[in-house]
Design a protein around this motif. Structure first.
Motif, short mmCIF file in Angstrom:
data_model
loop_
_atom_site.label_atom_id
_atom_site.label_comp_id
_atom_site.label_asym_id
_atom_site.label_seq_id
_atom_site.Cartn_x
_atom_site.Cartn_y
_atom_site.Cartn_z
N GLU A 89 -27.67 189.90 10.35
CA GLU A 89 -27.00 189.61 9.06
C GLU A 89 -26.96 188.11 8.81
N LEU A 90 -26.55 187.36 9.89
CA LEU A 90 -26.35 185.92 9.71
C LEU A 90 -27.64 185.17 9.45
N ASN A 91 -28.75 185.77 9.87
CA ASN A 91 -30.03 185.09 9.65
C ASN A 91 -30.37 184.91 8.17
N SER A 92 -29.72 185.75 7.31
CA SER A 92 -29.99 185.60 5.88
C SER A 92 -29.12 184.50 5.26
N LEU A 93 -28.21 183.94 6.07
CA LEU A 93 -27.34 182.87 5.56
C LEU A 93 -27.76 181.55 6.20
N PRO A 94 -27.24 180.44 5.67
CA PRO A 94 -27.57 179.15 6.31
C PRO A 94 -27.04 179.12 7.76
N SER A 140 -22.03 178.15 13.00
CA SER A 140 -21.55 178.26 14.37
C SER A 140 -21.37 179.73 14.75
N ASP A 141 -21.14 180.61 13.72
CA ASP A 141 -21.03 182.05 13.99
C ASP A 141 -22.31 182.58 14.61
N LEU A 142 -23.44 182.09 14.07
CA LEU A 142 -24.74 182.54 14.59
C LEU A 142 -24.90 182.09 16.05
N ILE A 154 -28.71 175.63 17.96
CA ILE A 154 -27.96 175.73 16.68
C ILE A 154 -26.78 174.77 16.69
N TYR A 155 -26.04 174.75 17.83
CA TYR A 155 -24.90 173.84 17.92
C TYR A 155 -25.34 172.40 17.71
N SER A 156 -26.47 172.04 18.35
CA SER A 156 -26.86 170.63 18.23
C SER A 156 -27.36 170.32 16.82
N ASN A 204 -20.29 171.65 21.75
CA ASN A 204 -19.78 172.89 22.35
C ASN A 204 -20.61 173.24 23.58
N LYS A 205 -20.82 172.15 24.38
CA LYS A 205 -21.79 172.30 25.47
C LYS A 205 -21.22 173.07 26.65
#
Ligand code: ADP
Length: 734
Positions: free
Chosen positions: A96-101, A104-106, A136-138, A144-145
């Protein structure tokens, strides 16, 4: 345009609808409930609410809400150690999240997916997912390492890469203590201790484990504590601290048992009522406060949306009306232009048609006049030459028909002239009384024919001299009096001229022609002034006429600024009347007196023995004119072209008292010939003979140097009177 507005309304409406609090509130509400139940160890209700959140989010196509619900479900299943189900939910959430920008959820979902694979001991896959989360975090620049590093360390450790793993754990441990990192730091200490234990470096392991236990005891991570206690028991055992080992083992077992109990309770609890009333109230209060705040914002947003919609709608309607107006104006302009164009074309056509008609009539009447001249002329001559008794009747009929035809042609030509606007109103001085007296005199004979009295009732207050168009006035009265005398027998025709008043040197005169004749029927009175209108067929048979006289009279009076009216009663008589305004002239009456009519004997005496040159190409006309000339004792010569006539006069071989010059001649025409003669002889009287047509009026002919104009066919009396007038004028001039 309408479509645009409708589209705008719909999108605005949809936009404002998408802001409706209900579905989003529901998703957030159920997720919150799910989290709450999970924390309260009521997993069933937690799953139920998470599923409700998922349903709402799916119904309202709320992608973010849907992914959050899926993550919540995954997390719950993960805690329930149902790793494969958890993994599937995380995968769905990621989908689902892949269709959004990027978010951090992804990254969190990838991280949790990594944890799942760790639990399934699929370390390679787990490592890939952790890397994904890290990337993604970076790229989101989120620090959030620690969590990921921790898992990486565990991965390396599981793969036997102890040095790499130890480095990572040491790095985590070296970071300062924060509450958030309790679990992570304690976990890192536990893991590094485990490595040391595996390396049989028990003291080091003990050290790490003691630190781990102390950090763990600040929180409630019992699972972790059980692990640490067990490891402490092992290390102490290795170090032969048996009592310590026993103590830790006992603590470990106790804790594990109570955790098992707790888990049992967790799984057993399915009841919403297991949440304390006060907690539920807190939850709802918190949720409703949030709801209220959101609704307030939403209401404000709605208000702004409505105002914006209203404003844009008004502007759109305004633009629409302007646009429509513009279109209508453009269309009307186009239509007007088209109509104008059509009218111009129609006008041109009408003008051309009118011109063509005028030309046609002019040509036809001109062409008719020439043979008519022959007919009338020869009839006149035959009547003069003592015809036999039985021939006299035919000749009189011929004369009547010829005269009728002549009048008809003259009338047609006249009406054509007026209608083609080829006529000008003259403004010359004239004596109105004299004009009417002359007409009365000339019609006396006609009055006698029907035994009528012709009376002139002239108001002496009318100024002696006025400015106007005497020719048209004569035409009007001749027509009206002629009709009155024609349609009256043994009666009286009165011509009245009465002064109405004078104002600023302008006299208003009332004219009327009244008779005691047959009268005109009421139903005919309206149409009587139309062309070719006659009282009835019987009247026409009995009285003749062309039906053009009154039409001409009306048009002439209109031209002079008057309006003819009629009062009539059948059998009693008719009264035609009109008023005319005429400027009062300042000139005296004397000059007019010079032009007195000549007596017939004087005319004959004047004409006797005069030498006349006839310039005429038509043989019959030559003959008629010559005969008419010779009849009064004059001597006539004939030349049939203009050039020769000019030569003859120039050479002065023969003395001529007068030239009768036909206008239409082969070669140079009569006007040019006259012009050439006038170059060397200004005195010799020249009279134009013409079947006058529309374009050849008297004025034009005189402008070439002619002294007078005689129109063909000739009326003998007029013919002689004009000739004698010209001759006497030239005599007096000489
Ligand atoms: P026309 O040449 O036929 O006389 P007009 O236009 O002069 O044509 O007159 C049209 C008709 O009006 C005549 O035919 C006649 O019926 C009627 N009319 C004209 N004047 C008089 C009059 N004074 N008395 C009776 N009828 C008249």
């Amino acid at each position: 345009m309408k479509k645009i507005i409708l589209f705008f309304f719909l999108t605005s409406f949809a936009f404002s609808q998408s802001r409706v609090v209900e579905p989003i509130d529901s998703v957030a509400y159920y997720i919150k409930l799910a989290d709450l139940y999970k924390n309260k160890d009521n997993f069933k209700l937690s799953l139920k609410n998470a599923n409700s959140a998922l349903k709402y989010a799916s119904n309202y196509k709320d992608i973010l809400g849907k992914s959050k619900a899926l993550t919540t479900l995954g997390t719950t299943y993960f805690e329930l150690k149902k790793i494969e189900e958890a993994r599937d939910y995380f995968l769905k959430s990621i989908n689902e999240l892949n269709s959004l920008p990027l978010s951090s959820d992804l990254a969190l979902n990838y991280y949790k997916l990594g944890l799942c694979y760790m639990s399934l001991e699929e370390y390679e896959i787990a490592e890939n997912y952790f890397k994904e989360a890290e990337n993604i975090y970076s790229s989101l620049k989120i620090e959030n390492k620690e969590l990921i590093n921790l898992q990486k360390g565990i991965l390396y450790k599981n793969k036997g890469k102890y040095t790499l793993a130890s480095n990572i754990f040491s790095e985590i441990i070296s970071k300062g203590d924060t509450n958030d990192d309790f679990n992570t730091k304690a976990e890192a200490l536990y893991q590094i201790a485990d490595i040391e234990l595996k390396k049989n470096r028990n003291n080091l392991a003990l050290n790490y484990l003691t630190r781990a236990l102390s950090i763990n005891s600040k929180g409630n991570n019992f699972e972790q504590r059980i692990k640490i206690l067990f490891e402490l028991s092992l290390v102490n055992d290795n170090l032969l601290n048996l009592s310590e080992s026993h103590r830790y083992l006992k603590l470990h077992v106790n804790l594990r048992d109570s955790l098992i109990q707790l888990n049992k309770k967790r799984l057993a609890s399915t009841d919403f009522n297991s949440i304390k009333e006060s907690e539920r109230v807190d939850l709802f209060e918190q949720l409703s406060k949030e709801n209220e705040a959101r609704q307030r914002t939403s209401r404000f947003t709605k208000l702004i949306s409505i105002l914006a919609i209203a404003l844009i709608s008004i502007l759109s309607l305004l633009s629409l009306s302007l646009y429509k107006n513009n279109i209508i104006r453009t269309r009307s302009n186009e239509m007007l232009q088209d109509k104008n164009h059509e009218l111009e074309i129609a006008k041109e056509k009408a003008e051309k048609a009118s011109q063509a008609r005028a030309d046609f009539l002019s040509t036809v009447s001109h062409e008719l006049r020439t043979p008519l001249n022959a007919i009338n002329g020869i009839t006149h001559l035959l009547l003069e030459e003592n015809p036999k008794e039985n021939q006299l009747h035919y000749l009189n009929s011929l004369k009547f028909s010829g005269n009728y035809l002549l009048t008809f042609i003259n009338d047609i030509l006249e009406i054509n002239r007026i209608e083609s606007k080829n006529i000008e109103v003259e403004k010359i001085d004239f004596n109105p009384k004299e004009l009417l007296v002359n007409i009365q005199n000339s019609l006396k004979q006609l009055a006698n024919t029907n035994n009528n009295k012709l009376i002139l009732d002239f108001d002496e207050n009318i100024p002696e001299m006025v400015v106007g168009d005497p020719t048209k006035m004569s035409q009007i009265f001749l027509n009206l009096i002629n009709n009155a005398l024609k349609f009256t027998k043994n009666g009286q025709v009165t011509v009245l001229a009465e002064l109405f008043g004078t104002n600023n040197n302008v006299a208003t005169i009332h004219f009327s022609v009244t008779d005691t004749g047959i009268g005109i029927a009421k139903e005919k009175q309206e149409t009587i002034f139309d062309s070719f209108a006659q009282g009835s067929i019987e009247i026409n048979r009995k009285y003749g006429g062309t039906g053009l006289g009154l039409a001409i009279v009306k048009k002439l009076i209109d031209l002079l600024g008057g309006n003819i009216k009629l009062e009539s009663e059948l059998g009693k008589g008719s009264n035609f009347y009109f008023d005319l305004e005429m400027e009062i002239s300042s000139h005296s009456v004397e000059k007019e007196k010079e032009e007195e009519l000549m007596l017939e004997e004087d005319i004959d005496a004047l004409l006797e023995g005069k030498n006349v040159l006839i310039v005429e190409d038509n043989k019959i006309n030559q003959m008629i004119t010559k005969k008419m000339i010779e009849k009064k004792g004059m001597i006539a010569d004939i030349i049939d072209n203009g050039e020769e006539a000019v030569e003859v006069i120039k050479n002065n071989n023969h003395h001529y008292d007068l030239i009768l010059m036909d206008v239409h001649l082969p070669g140079i025409n009569g006007t040019i010939a006259t012009k050439q003669i006038r170059k060397f002889n200004q005195k010799l009287p020249i009279i134009a003979l013409t079947a006058i047509s529309l374009n050849e009026n008297r004025g034009i002919l005189l402008s070439f140097g002619m002294d007078e104009v005689i129109t063909k066919p000739f009326e003998p009396n007029k013919f002689y009177s004009i000739i004698s007038k010209v001759l006497s004028n030239s005599k007096s001039a000489a």
